[in-house]
Design an enzyme around this catalytic site. Structure first.
Site, mmCIF file in Angstrom:
data_model
loop_
_atom_site.group_PDB
_atom_site.id
_atom_site.type_symbol
_atom_site.label_atom_id
_atom_site.label_comp_id
_atom_site.label_asym_id
_atom_site.label_seq_id
_atom_site.Cartn_x
_atom_site.Cartn_y
_atom_site.Cartn_z
ATOM 1 N N CYS A 57 0.812 -1.211 0.000
ATOM 2 C CA CYS A 57 0.000 0.000 0.000
ATOM 3 C C CYS A 57 0.847 1.264 0.000
ATOM 4 O O CYS A 57 0.422 2.321 -0.499
ATOM 5 C CB CYS A 57 -0.916 0.032 1.222
ATOM 6 S SG CYS A 57 -1.841 -1.476 1.543
ATOM 7 N N CYS A 130 -2.238 2.863 3.262
ATOM 8 C CA CYS A 130 -2.927 1.792 3.992
ATOM 9 C C CYS A 130 -4.049 2.340 4.876
ATOM 10 O O CYS A 130 -4.164 3.552 5.113
ATOM 11 C CB CYS A 130 -1.914 1.006 4.816
ATOM 12 S SG CYS A 130 -2.462 -0.660 5.275
ATOM 13 N N ASP A 131 -4.858 1.426 5.397
ATOM 14 C CA ASP A 131 -6.150 1.756 6.013
ATOM 15 C C ASP A 131 -6.146 2.904 7.011
ATOM 16 O O ASP A 131 -6.948 3.829 6.915
ATOM 17 C CB ASP A 131 -6.703 0.520 6.746
ATOM 18 C CG ASP A 131 -7.061 -0.603 5.802
ATOM 19 O OD1 ASP A 131 -6.725 -0.512 4.618
ATOM 20 O OD2 ASP A 131 -7.675 -1.581 6.255
ATOM 21 N N LYS A 132 -5.282 2.839 8.021
ATOM 22 C CA LYS A 132 -5.341 3.826 9.100
ATOM 23 C C LYS A 132 -4.584 5.098 8.768
ATOM 24 O O LYS A 132 -4.709 6.108 9.452
ATOM 25 C CB LYS A 132 -4.796 3.216 10.411
ATOM 26 C CG LYS A 132 -5.450 1.897 10.794
ATOM 27 C CD LYS A 132 -6.962 1.981 10.761
ATOM 28 C CE LYS A 132 -7.610 0.619 10.882
ATOM 29 N NZ LYS A 132 -7.386 -0.288 9.750
ATOM 30 N N CYS A 202 -5.322 -2.558 -1.022
ATOM 31 C CA CYS A 202 -6.171 -3.709 -1.341
ATOM 32 C C CYS A 202 -7.261 -3.344 -2.349
ATOM 33 O O CYS A 202 -7.886 -2.289 -2.274
ATOM 34 C CB CYS A 202 -6.782 -4.267 -0.074
ATOM 35 S SG CYS A 202 -5.550 -4.918 1.080
ATOM 36 N N GLU A 452 -9.114 -6.233 13.906
ATOM 37 C CA GLU A 452 -10.025 -6.690 12.863
ATOM 38 C C GLU A 452 -10.070 -8.216 12.865
ATOM 39 O O GLU A 452 -9.114 -8.873 13.249
ATOM 40 C CB GLU A 452 -9.561 -6.196 11.493
ATOM 41 C CG GLU A 452 -9.704 -4.695 11.317
ATOM 42 C CD GLU A 452 -9.238 -4.220 9.953
ATOM 43 O OE1 GLU A 452 -8.695 -5.045 9.183
ATOM 44 O OE2 GLU A 452 -9.409 -3.032 9.651
ATOM 45 N N SER A 478 -12.381 -6.205 8.953
ATOM 46 C CA SER A 478 -11.754 -5.664 7.753
ATOM 47 C C SER A 478 -12.831 -5.240 6.776
ATOM 48 O O SER A 478 -13.951 -5.768 6.781
ATOM 49 C CB SER A 478 -10.873 -6.740 7.118
ATOM 50 O OG SER A 478 -10.556 -6.402 5.789
#
Length: 562
Positions: A57, A130-132, A202, A452, A478
């Site tokens: 990512c 990435c996510d956070k 992702c 998650e 997730s």
């Protein structure tokens, strides 16, 4: 280095360290970094680079920040690149390391705030993957309230396996299929090698792509930012445009809190609901709204989702990935349809200096694509986010209903105090159709860190039980999770929430149409059991996770530490 200074009257903050005899030492230090007179007299722009080798990512972000800095210089500003942390959810999933994920959001926000404050930046561009990363960047921007632009590192392209497109969701679900003998060792190995073909976040509408879309809908990124793949040649050009855009914001006097209004958050929730986005968006938008001092609560998500049709056939609940949406015309295809139907606010300000409606004026609907449906003939009349309440979740729990048929479930509890124990039970085929898997003491305080549960949920789906087994937890899911899974249950077990009272065999009801999550116990029974409970002792008694556990709020409030 630059030939001529930018407008010195835009050095609203940085003049504090560059003007007057008393600031001679600061200027001496800055000259040592290569700055000349022109650079010193130009606005200072922070460029937060969340690059890291630990995840695809973020592995490419330094290439993108180079172009952001070029854009800043073209617009006659002086860029200062600095770094902060990243952790990979996909890599740490199912392990103790996953407890660091949500904590990293707070660290990212704090670190960007601190550097920007200490160095007196006039503006900020953050490049993240990435996510956070993304909510952390937005939280810092809302706190600082200096002209700011967000840039998404971009989505990964899908891989190819046995003639079909695949992504990391398929790999997690393949683990469940492998455990029941439906996939061979060789097939699992082949899938592992092709599922993630290169850089980018992702592929499906998981948390990273959910948040990139929410941020574009909020107005904090340039139009098109959310869907451009990481390897696309348009991404570097967009980065340069973002560097130029922050200087225009500085000239126009536009700050994040001019953009992050109540209407903007309603727009973001509508978009997430319309595309079947990650339940993590609830946590993150609540956290960002708190930093922006905008009133938003968990019930707003349910209300807006009820009014918003589900119109994008995106994975994990549907067929397509983010690169497909980009080919179909990007997020603007979704927002244009919602706006024309009166389901978004067109008068919200954006980082372009134009309103959302003005940004979408030139967008034409692509009637040939198959990803985004018309509002008049949606996949579902209501959106994907649902908030459940009841005697098991007085403050609420979150479920994503896109991609599964179950709307009502009543079954016996199978109770676990750790994610790993639940995963092993699934792997050993001890979970049966009709069960309600309960995973507790995984909330913000109890985890600590609110892990998650993709490893567990994907294993359940991989075993063919995705529409027959429900799962509830005070932890998180997730964005790749699908099925009847309720997360963020609050109050959490660690603070004495009702989920802590459950025992194997208790009959639990999940009723989506009536927004209920309840156990067949009286209030008196629940209270008696809670008085007798013995909570697990956390192994994290020192360090970052221990600090987090002391400070963090309820998931129903965004799990914030401030």
């Amino acid at each position: 280095m630059q030939d001529r200074p930018g407008p010195t009257n835009l050095k609203h903050r940085s003049r504090e360290i560059t003007t007057g005899p008393a600031r001679t030492p600061a200027r001496a230090m800055l000259r040592a970094t290569g700055l000349d007179d022109a650079a010193l007299h130009s606005p200072f722009i922070g460029v937060a680079n969340l690059a890291s080798d630990v995840t695809p990512c973020n592995v490419h972000l330094s290439r993108l920040t180079t172009r952001v800095k070029q854009g800043v210089r073209v617009a006659r500003g002086t860029p200062f690149e600095f770094g902060t942390i990243t952790v990979s959810d996909g890599i740490s999933m199912g392990t103790e390391g996953m407890k660091a994920s949500l904590v990293s959001r707070e660290v990212i926000a704090d670190s960007i705030e601190l550097v920007s404050m200490a160095e007196w930046f006039d503006g900020l561009v953050a490049v993240a993957g990435c996510d956070k990363n993304m909510p952390g960047c937005l939280m810092a921007m809302a706190r600082l309230n200096i002209p700011s632009v967000f840039v998404y590192g971009g989505t990964i392209m899908p891989g190819r396996f046995q003639g079909r497109d695949v992504n990391i969701q398929d790999v997690f679900e393949a683990v469940g299929a492998h455990s029941r003998g439906a996939m061979s060792d060789a097939e699992l190995d082949e899938l592992e090698r092709v599922a993630c073909p290169g850089e980018g976040s992702c592929a499906g509408f998981f948390t990273a792509n959910t948040m990139s879309s929410a941020i574009e809908a909020l107005g904090m990124a340039l139009p098109g930012d959310a869907s451009i793949p990481a390897v696309d040649t348009r991404k570097p050009e967009e980065c340069q445009q973002s560097g130029e855009a922050v200087l225009r914001m500085l000239e126009m006097g536009i700050t994040p809190r001019d953009i992050l209004t109540r209407k903007a958050f309603e727009n973001a929730i509508a978009v997430v609901s319309a595309i079947g986005g990650s339940t993590n968006a609830v946590l993150h938008l609540l956290a960002i709204s708190r930093e922006a001092e905008v009133e938003l609560d968990i019930d707003d998500f349910d209300y807006i989702s009820r009014q918003t049709p589900y119109i994008a056939d995106m994975r994990p609940g549907g067929k397509y990935v983010m690169a497909d949406l980009d080919q179909a015309g990007g997020l603007s295809q979704v927002m244009k349809r919602l706006l024309d139907a009166g389901l978004m606010h067109g008068d919200t300000m954006t980082v372009t200096g134009k309103t959302l409606r003005e940004n979408l004026e030139g967008v034409e609907e692509n009637h040939e694509q198959k990803v985004v449906f018309p509002v008049s003939s949606p996949l579902s009349d209501t959106g994907s986010l649902v908030i459940l309440k009841g005697n098991l979740a007085p403050e609420g729990g979150v479920i994503k209903i896109a991609g599964h048929a179950m709307s009502y479930h009543n079954g016996p509890a199978r109770v676990f105090d750790r994610e790993q124990d639940a995963f092993e039970a699934v792997r050993r085929s001890e979970i049966k159709a009709g069960d309600v898997v309960v995973i507790r003491y995984e909330g913000p305080k109890g985890g600590p860190g609110m892990r998650e549960m993709l490893a567990v949920t994907a294993a359940i789906v991989g075993q063919g039980l995705g529409d027959d087994v429900a799962l509830i937890t005070d932890g998180r899911f997730s964005g790749a999770t699908r099925g009847p899974m309720v997360g963020h249950i609050a109050p959490e077990a660690a603070v004495g929430g009702p989920i802590a009272a459950l025992r194997d065999g208790d009959m639990i009801t999940m009723d989506i149409p009536n927004r209920k999550l309840e156990v067949a116990l009286t209030d008196e029974d629940l209270q008696a059991r809670l008085r007798e409970r013995v909570a697990p002792v956390s192994s994290h008694t020192t360090g970052a996770l221990a600090k987090y556990a002391k400070l963090v709020s309820s998931a129903s409030e965004g799990a914030v530490t401030g």
